[in-house]
Scaffold this active site. Structure first.
Site, PDB file in Angstrom:
ATOM      1  N   ASP A 110       0.838  -1.197   0.000  1.00 56.52           N
ATOM      2  CA  ASP A 110       0.000   0.000   0.000  1.00 56.52           C
ATOM      3  C   ASP A 110       0.879   1.256   0.000  1.00 56.52           C
ATOM      4  OD1 ASP A 110      -2.168  -1.698   0.244  1.00 56.52           O
ATOM      5  OD2 ASP A 110      -2.229  -1.522   2.432  1.00 56.52           O
TER       6      ASP A 110
HETATM    7  N1  URA Z   1      -1.095  -6.030   3.740  1.00 57.19           N
HETATM    8  C1  URA Z   1      -1.632  -4.791   3.804  1.00 57.19           C
HETATM    9  O1  URA Z   1      -2.676  -4.580   4.378  1.00 57.19           O
HETATM   10  N2  URA Z   1      -0.960  -3.798   3.189  1.00 57.19           N
HETATM   11  C2  URA Z   1       0.217  -3.954   2.556  1.00 57.19           C
HETATM   12  O2  URA Z   1       0.790  -2.984   2.032  1.00 57.19           O
HETATM   13  C3  URA Z   1       0.759  -5.250   2.518  1.00 57.19           C
HETATM   14  C4  URA Z   1       0.089  -6.275   3.112  1.00 57.19           C
END
Ligand code: URA
Length: 238
Positions: A110
């Site tokens: 993310d």
């Molecule tokens: N899980 C998440 O919620 N976000 C990420 O960036 C990676 C794994």
């Protein structure tokens, strides 16, 4: 690495791009002008499939595919794992190398997540990292809003049901560092998986950082990158 069992099969215009500095439109133009031959025959159709065992000449000069690239990067926050800039800049901006747009990320983080991202142009290799069938482990350091409850490790071990998913999560391992800091190891990569797993047990992720993929640990500073070693590359071939 994949030489023993696979040939790199691709369209002729793509082959030209991967063996020269030409853009796609320049490659197509050269093909249409009759400057390209495949196994001694001039070819005018850019969409035909070719592979590296073919003899492909541009104006009489043999073309050889560039080797695949395998890169480790330490993703800063406020960047995105996408090939184009959106609200945040793409991670690829950090790579001062040729044709970064040919690369893709083997598993996305993310925008607000930091840590280890592997980047390549070898789709078979990245499948070994991202496909849940390959069980490649990813280790996240998670900072939580509330203290971790005693039953969470067991619930993650069994699998939790995430909203909107058919199947529960695969068994995951939780190591408690302190009441609000844990290490979570998962072997799949559903959308926002870590955040949704903690939401499913009544907690909230306030900071997320990926430390490890397979046996590869993050060893460069934020915003920095390096090429993987041969041993690291083959560690994902099973
Ligand atoms: N899980 C998440 O919620 N976000 C990420 O960036 C990676 C794994």
């Amino acid at each position: 690495m994949c030489k023993m069992w696979c040939r790199r099969l691709m369209r002729l215009d793509k082959y030209l791009c991967k063996s020269t500095d030409l853009t796609k439109s320049e490659a197509v133009e050269k093909i249409h002008r009759g400057e390209v031959s495949v196994n001694s025959e001039t070819v005018f159709d850019e969409s035909i499939q070719v592979h590296e065992n073919n003899t492909i000449l541009l104006k009489g000069n043999a073309l050889t595919l560039r080797a695949f690239r395998y890169i480790l990067m330490h993703k800063p926050a406020a960047t995105i794992c996408s090939n184009i800039d959106e609200v945040y800049p793409s991670l690829l901006n950090y790579l001062e190398i040729d044709k970064p747009s040919e690369l893709h990320m083997a598993g996305r983080l993310d925008a607000d997540t930091t840590g280890l991202v592997l980047i390549t142009d070898d789709g078979r290799w990245s499948f070994n990292i991202t496909s849940p069938t390959k069980s490649c482990k990813k280790v996240y350091r998670v900072t939580l809003l509330r203290d971790i409850k005693d039953d969470v490790a067991e619930r993650f071990k069994v699998g939790v049901q995430l909203q909107g998913e058919v199947n529960p999560t695969r068994p995951a391992e939780l190591e408690v560092i302190s009441p609000k800091e844990v290490l979570l190891t998962i072997t799949e990569g559903k959308f926002h998986q870590v955040k949704r797993m903690f939401a499913a047990v009544g907690n909230r992720v306030v900071k997320l950082h990926r430390e490890q993929i397979g046996e590869i640990r993050l060893d460069v500073q934020q915003g920095e990158w390096r090429y993987l070693t041969e041993d690291e590359i083959v560690s994902f071939n099973q």
